[in-house]
Design a protein around this motif. Sequence first.
Motif, short mmCIF file in Angstrom:
data_model
loop_
_atom_site.label_atom_id
_atom_site.label_comp_id
_atom_site.label_asym_id
_atom_site.label_seq_id
_atom_site.Cartn_x
_atom_site.Cartn_y
_atom_site.Cartn_z
N TYR A 74 0.80 -1.22 0.00
CA TYR A 74 0.00 0.00 0.00
C TYR A 74 0.84 1.28 0.00
O TYR A 74 0.27 2.37 0.05
N ARG A 75 2.15 1.13 -0.06
CA ARG A 75 3.02 2.31 -0.02
C ARG A 75 4.06 2.23 -1.14
O ARG A 75 4.76 1.23 -1.26
N ASP A 127 -5.11 4.04 4.74
CA ASP A 127 -4.97 5.28 3.98
C ASP A 127 -3.78 6.12 4.43
O ASP A 127 -3.48 7.14 3.82
N ASN A 128 -3.08 5.69 5.49
CA ASN A 128 -1.92 6.45 5.96
C ASN A 128 -0.89 5.48 6.53
O ASN A 128 -0.83 5.25 7.73
N ILE A 129 -0.07 4.91 5.66
CA ILE A 129 0.92 3.92 6.07
C ILE A 129 1.99 4.56 6.96
O ILE A 129 2.47 3.94 7.93
N ASP A 130 2.37 5.80 6.68
CA ASP A 130 3.38 6.45 7.50
C ASP A 130 2.91 6.62 8.95
O ASP A 130 3.70 6.50 9.89
N ILE A 189 0.94 4.54 10.48
CA ILE A 189 1.07 3.20 11.06
C ILE A 189 2.50 2.97 11.52
O ILE A 189 2.75 2.45 12.63
N LEU A 190 3.45 3.36 10.69
CA LEU A 190 4.86 3.17 11.05
C LEU A 190 5.22 3.98 12.29
O LEU A 190 5.94 3.50 13.17
N GLU A 191 4.72 5.20 12.38
CA GLU A 191 4.98 6.01 13.57
C GLU A 191 4.40 5.34 14.82
O GLU A 191 5.01 5.36 15.90
N ASN A 192 3.23 4.77 14.68
CA ASN A 192 2.59 4.09 15.80
C ASN A 192 3.41 2.88 16.25
O ASN A 192 3.50 2.58 17.45
N LEU A 193 4.01 2.18 15.28
CA LEU A 193 4.86 1.04 15.63
C LEU A 193 6.02 1.47 16.53
O LEU A 193 6.37 0.78 17.49
N SER A 194 6.60 2.61 16.21
CA SER A 194 7.76 3.07 16.98
C SER A 194 7.38 3.49 18.39
O SER A 194 8.25 3.58 19.27
N ARG A 206 13.00 1.82 6.51
CA ARG A 206 13.23 0.53 7.16
C ARG A 206 12.91 0.61 8.65
O ARG A 206 13.21 1.61 9.30
N VAL A 207 12.29 -0.45 9.17
CA VAL A 207 12.02 -0.57 10.60
C VAL A 207 13.22 -1.25 11.24
O VAL A 207 13.59 -2.36 10.86
N GLU A 208 13.84 -0.60 12.22
CA GLU A 208 15.07 -1.08 12.82
C GLU A 208 14.93 -1.16 14.34
O GLU A 208 13.99 -0.60 14.92
N PRO A 209 15.86 -1.86 15.02
CA PRO A 209 15.84 -1.86 16.50
C PRO A 209 15.99 -0.45 17.03
O PRO A 209 16.71 0.38 16.47
#
Length: 312
Positions: free
Chosen positions: A259-260, A282-285, A287-292, A308-311
């Motif tokens: 989706y991105r 509708d907003n993948i970015d 989602i990524l911020e929420n993961l962090s 990239r999602v990193e440690p």
Amino acid sequence: MALDHATLEAAARWYVDLRCDDANQATRDAHRHWLEGAPAHRQAWERLIQLQERFERVGPGVARPTFSSARLKRREVLKVLSLLLAAGGTGTLAWRTTSLPSLVADQRTATGESRSLRLDDGSQVKLNTATALNIHYSPSLRELHLLSGEILVQTARDAQARPFVVHTREGSIRALGTRFIVRSDNDQTQVCVLEHAVEVRTATQTPPVRVEAGQQLLFSQTQAGSLQPASPNADAWTLGMLVVNNWRLDTLIVELQRYRPGHLGCHPQVAGLPISGAFHLDNIDAILENLSSTLPVRIRQFSRYWVRVEPA
């Protein structure tokens, strides 16, 4: 001999004209006259034919672009063909990076886009992100050719009692009065039945497998897997949602990548982290911020199109 853009575009225009339903002898004679007009014309045409032959070796259902509505999308087809022809002598680079059949499909969606269609018989089709679909209705058969991506189909009763079949590279799915999802990627097709049933037949013509409501099946060109329970949220994408339950983080990232645009990766050290939740597609970015903020990870952005999602 180097071929200029005008010559490549002219070859693409002739290709489209000759495949239109109204192509006649006068068009074919004019094309032959153009071929004989200059060596570059013939060279450009031979390059185009090499590309077409390459596509025809892919397999049934995706081999030949469909130009049934070529007049309505002439500009798009010419742009795509010209770009591919300009890639090089045999089009090898273009073949590795894009698919002409998908780019000139009857219906397609961009990355992150979805669309709903109502077919001539009243059947309804929902296209998910990055999906390409050809539609062919004849007096004896209703056919969809899913070139890539994912669709949800809800069939309607047909006055002519024509079978409804969805084709992919890996085989075909015959609807038995039903609502179902078909997804094609990575040389595999997955069918998930939401209502009634379908019959699946692989490309090697193995005996059909019946898939009932609440079941899903993954199959390749040569074999079908075992029947599995369907995911209870398989159609969440039709509402713009992705619902996951105890997924690995790298599995989630692979799904979000659909989706991105650009590259979205996951470092091996955090790949196995478990995650559950419901995400708005509708907003993948976001989602990524929420993961962090919920996992021990950070989002490293090398550019807008390389993340990239990193440690942490």
